[in-house]
Design a protein around this motif. Sequence first.
Motif, short mmCIF file in Angstrom:
data_model
loop_
_atom_site.label_atom_id
_atom_site.label_comp_id
_atom_site.label_asym_id
_atom_site.label_seq_id
_atom_site.Cartn_x
_atom_site.Cartn_y
_atom_site.Cartn_z
N ILE A 37 0.74 -1.26 -0.25
CA ILE A 37 0.23 0.23 0.10
C ILE A 37 0.73 1.45 0.26
CG2 ILE A 37 -2.57 -1.24 0.98
CD1 ILE A 37 -0.90 0.27 3.45
N VAL A 38 1.99 1.16 -0.32
CA VAL A 38 2.76 2.30 -0.35
C VAL A 38 2.90 3.63 -1.26
CG1 VAL A 38 5.48 3.49 -0.79
CG2 VAL A 38 4.87 1.53 0.65
N GLY A 39 2.45 4.38 -0.79
CA GLY A 39 2.19 5.11 -1.87
C GLY A 39 0.47 5.68 -1.97
N SER A 40 -0.40 5.07 -1.40
CA SER A 40 -1.84 4.94 -1.60
C SER A 40 -1.86 6.32 -0.40
CB SER A 40 -2.47 3.45 -1.39
OG SER A 40 -2.00 2.79 -1.76
N LEU A 41 -3.37 6.51 -0.29
CA LEU A 41 -3.68 7.55 0.55
C LEU A 41 -4.86 7.49 0.97
CD1 LEU A 41 -3.64 10.74 -2.51
CD2 LEU A 41 -1.65 10.19 -0.82
N TYR A 42 -5.37 7.45 2.26
CA TYR A 42 -6.25 7.18 3.38
C TYR A 42 -6.41 8.01 4.58
CZ TYR A 42 -5.16 2.29 3.12
OH TYR A 42 -4.76 0.73 2.14
N LYS A 43 -7.89 8.66 4.53
CA LYS A 43 -8.79 9.15 5.30
C LYS A 43 -8.46 8.94 6.82
CE LYS A 43 -12.55 12.32 6.15
NZ LYS A 43 -14.13 12.84 5.60
N GLY A 44 -7.51 9.20 7.23
CA GLY A 44 -7.55 8.89 8.54
C GLY A 44 -8.08 9.59 10.00
N ARG A 45 -8.33 8.49 10.50
CA ARG A 45 -8.78 9.16 12.55
C ARG A 45 -7.58 9.15 12.80
NH1 ARG A 45 -13.33 7.38 12.66
NH2 ARG A 45 -14.37 8.70 12.00
N VAL A 46 -7.37 10.53 13.82
CA VAL A 46 -6.29 10.29 14.90
C VAL A 46 -6.65 9.41 15.99
CG1 VAL A 46 -4.25 11.39 15.96
CG2 VAL A 46 -5.01 12.02 14.43
N LEU A 47 -6.00 8.90 16.70
CA LEU A 47 -6.65 7.79 17.98
C LEU A 47 -5.92 8.14 19.16
CD1 LEU A 47 -6.78 4.09 16.43
CD2 LEU A 47 -8.78 5.71 16.74
N ARG A 48 -4.62 8.29 18.80
CA ARG A 48 -3.93 8.58 20.60
C ARG A 48 -2.33 9.77 19.44
NH1 ARG A 48 -0.96 4.96 24.26
NH2 ARG A 48 -0.61 6.29 24.68
N VAL A 49 -2.61 10.67 20.27
CA VAL A 49 -1.51 12.07 20.06
C VAL A 49 -0.29 11.13 21.37
CG1 VAL A 49 -0.77 13.84 20.01
CG2 VAL A 49 -2.95 13.28 18.87
N LEU A 50 1.16 11.21 21.52
CA LEU A 50 2.10 11.20 22.16
C LEU A 50 2.79 11.92 22.33
CD1 LEU A 50 2.15 7.06 21.48
CD2 LEU A 50 0.54 7.97 22.29
N GLU A 100 7.70 21.43 14.72
CA GLU A 100 6.51 22.22 15.09
C GLU A 100 6.73 21.14 16.37
OE1 GLU A 100 3.58 24.62 14.61
OE2 GLU A 100 4.24 25.70 13.33
N LYS A 101 5.64 21.62 17.51
CA LYS A 101 5.61 19.72 18.60
C LYS A 101 4.27 19.66 18.01
CE LYS A 101 8.35 20.82 22.07
NZ LYS A 101 9.67 19.60 22.00
N ILE A 102 3.68 17.74 18.01
CA ILE A 102 2.55 17.34 17.59
C ILE A 102 1.40 17.79 18.12
CG2 ILE A 102 3.28 15.06 18.86
CD1 ILE A 102 2.81 13.68 16.06
N GLU A 103 2.09 18.02 19.61
CA GLU A 103 0.68 17.93 19.70
C GLU A 103 -0.54 19.72 19.96
OE1 GLU A 103 4.00 18.68 22.53
OE2 GLU A 103 3.18 17.40 21.21
N SER A 104 0.32 20.20 18.78
CA SER A 104 0.21 21.82 18.43
C SER A 104 -0.86 21.64 17.52
CB SER A 104 0.70 23.03 18.49
OG SER A 104 1.97 22.05 17.40
N LEU A 105 -0.21 20.44 17.07
CA LEU A 105 -0.82 19.88 15.05
C LEU A 105 -1.95 18.71 15.04
CD1 LEU A 105 2.70 19.70 13.47
CD2 LEU A 105 1.29 22.03 13.09
N LEU A 106 -1.93 18.26 15.80
CA LEU A 106 -3.04 17.12 16.13
C LEU A 106 -4.07 17.52 17.24
CD1 LEU A 106 -1.17 13.92 14.34
CD2 LEU A 106 -3.72 15.51 12.96
N GLN A 107 -5.37 16.89 17.16
CA GLN A 107 -6.06 16.38 18.13
C GLN A 107 -6.37 14.85 18.35
OE1 GLN A 107 -6.71 19.67 16.81
NE2 GLN A 107 -5.09 20.18 18.07
N GLU A 108 -6.32 14.41 19.41
CA GLU A 108 -7.45 13.02 18.90
C GLU A 108 -8.82 12.87 18.28
OE1 GLU A 108 -6.93 10.96 22.81
OE2 GLU A 108 -4.83 10.96 22.36
N GLY A 109 -8.87 12.32 17.39
CA GLY A 109 -10.38 12.28 16.36
C GLY A 109 -10.46 12.93 15.61
#
Length: 500
Positions: A37-50, A100-109
């Motif tokens: 699946i390398v190169g494939s695009l997905y619509k993802g949902r963030v489960l956990r931000v670490l 940048e910090k990932i927590e400022s870019l992504l939120q769970e869900g």
Amino acid sequence: MNEEILINVTPEETRVALLENGVLQEILIERATHLGIVGSLYKGRVLRVLPGMQAAFVDIGLERSAFLHVADMREARLGGSESADLETDGEGPQVTGKLEKIESLLQEGSEILVQVIKDALGSKGARLSTQISIPSRFLVFLPGLDHIGVSARIEDEAERRRLRALVTQLRDQGLPGGYIVRTAGEGTSNEAIARDMAMLHRIWRAIGQRMTDTPAGQRIHDDLPLALRTLRDLGGTQVERVRIDSPEMYEQALRFAETFFPDHNVEINLYASERPIFDLYAVEDEIQRALERKVPLKSGGYLVIDQTESMTTIDVNTGGYVGYRNLEETIFRTNLDATQAIARQLRLRNLGGIIIIDFIDMEDPEHRIQVVRALEKCLERDPARTKISAVSPLGLVEMTRKRIRESLGHILCDPCPMCNGRGYVKSIETVCFEILREVQRAARQCDTRDLLVLASDAVIDRLLEDKTVHLAELEQHVGRPIRLQRQSVYHNEQFDVVML
């Protein structure tokens, strides 16, 4: 150099073999049960931000959650703008700058568009990126960027300026975005580049529509199947002929070539002989040899290749090579011979990650430098990105090779059920002593009349042959008889002590 590609297609599997002067250099395998699946695009949902790992786990609908590191996020590098310093290395983009910090870019869900940059390997899930790149024959399209780059493998400065100016002009005329001209673009006409750019924008518009309509956890864009992907990526190579043994795939390949690169000069043939296509040039035999640990060298020496989860080690040995007039020259010639074999085996077996090469110790510093240079030269034709260090004080060469899919061994093989992938089994003598200890343990735990030992034929033979005295003493010690029973289906490490 004469290059040829053989494509073997069955309903369950597609295999592609790249040969140079009749010698197998690379084998690609795609199975219906495990499509890459390398190169494939997905619509993802963030489960956990670490925050502690500066990463996130994202659900894209696969068995295991996929992994997104902040270093693979365009937003983290650009800081919300498009002024970052973007460099090109070969065919792909590399963005540099403060993260940048990932927590400022992504939120769970939250839902995001991601691209798979590495298949799931072993126990690890797929690796993702938000730095979307869509390849065509001559270009790589980078949506949302304003950068134009040219593959480092195009060395002619005048051609680099022409291509950069052409893409800039077309972009400013209504085809916005970032672009990297691939190696195949060298010498390509203005019309062909323009067609590629227009096609990439049509693909991107379709992706945008599907992104809106598709629920999270679904794939929204696939890369081409292996056979057509191989044709698309022929640019920059010296392939003269492609042979395909499937009439259906042959027709698809012809239509694909006529549509997307009508001016190609590669001969595409249907292979209709009764003899299997991979029997040409003994490709099947080469695949079998690529699964073995030991690789013979032309000089009489040999390599020993061991792949572990963390790294691959390669040991160089002189073997039966008695060589030149002195030991140092013999060692030097063997190491030089090994560099060609190592470069070929890395590509053929698709070995990636950290690789440690233990060349035979050389006293002459100049010899060490020449061996590393020879290895670098041999790796120049490898499409995967490599990085090589100098010879260490211990005589080792450390290198890395970009890994985006499973190695050949992992695709074709399973861990040995006897040794569970250790590569060795316990000796029969060791198993016999384990049985004697288990008998004592069982006798102490339960008050039974008899003890029955079930084991393989070889283990029972050894117990009867060498351990009769020990068994008699043990029977006296535990105060009950010990019976032995053969189990032909048991392997040598397997045994049971049954209380009767």
